[in-house]
Design an enzyme around this catalytic site. Structure first.
Site, short mmCIF file in Angstrom:
data_model
loop_
_atom_site.label_atom_id
_atom_site.label_comp_id
_atom_site.label_asym_id
_atom_site.label_seq_id
_atom_site.Cartn_x
_atom_site.Cartn_y
_atom_site.Cartn_z
N GLY A 1 13.11 1.14 40.78
CA GLY A 1 12.37 0.19 39.96
C GLY A 1 13.06 -0.16 38.66
O GLY A 1 12.59 -1.01 37.94
N CYS A 2 14.17 0.49 38.34
CA CYS A 2 14.92 0.16 37.12
C CYS A 2 15.96 -0.90 37.46
O CYS A 2 16.69 -0.75 38.43
CB CYS A 2 15.63 1.38 36.54
N VAL A 3 16.00 -1.94 36.65
CA VAL A 3 16.95 -3.02 36.90
C VAL A 3 18.27 -2.72 36.20
O VAL A 3 18.31 -2.23 35.10
CB VAL A 3 16.37 -4.36 36.40
#
Length: 110
Positions: free
Chosen positions: A108-110
């Site tokens: 979920g981390c870009v």
């Protein structure tokens, strides 16, 4: 870009995360933090050690929301909030803290 700690070379991917998670040692966190001009305090180590324990148990790096809740449960509400975590890890508590902890980039981390 590889880095050196304790006379050993550690490989990282293009975003700076360690390639071999099992080769992590505390000095890796110290060196990675120094490369980003981020001195590590006892508060940083609390989060780094928490992340390593979490990863050992669940085999996944937690997303920020999960990290915040879990830290609040274990270390108290004053530490389980995103403001506190962003003060410690201004580049993102999930991404930056997981990098220092030798863990993969959280989902979920870009």
């Amino acid at each position: 870009m590889p880095f050196e700690a304790n006379g050993k070379t550690f490989e990282t991917d293009e975003e700076g995360y360690m390639v071999d998670l099992l080769s992590w040692e505390p000095d890796c966190a110290t060196v990675m933090a120094e490369l980003e001009d981020q001195p590590l305090t006892e508060a940083h180590w609390e989060v780094i050690n928490f992340l390593r324990e979490y990863y050992d148990e669940y085999q996944i790096a937690p997303a920020v929301r999960v990290l915040t809740k879990a830290i609040g449960k274990k270390l108290g509400k004053d530490k389980g909030n995103s403001k506190y975590l962003y003060e410690l890890f201004p580049y993102g508590p999930g991404k930056q803290a997981c990098k220092y902890a030798g863990l993969p980039k959280p989902t979920g981390c870009v």
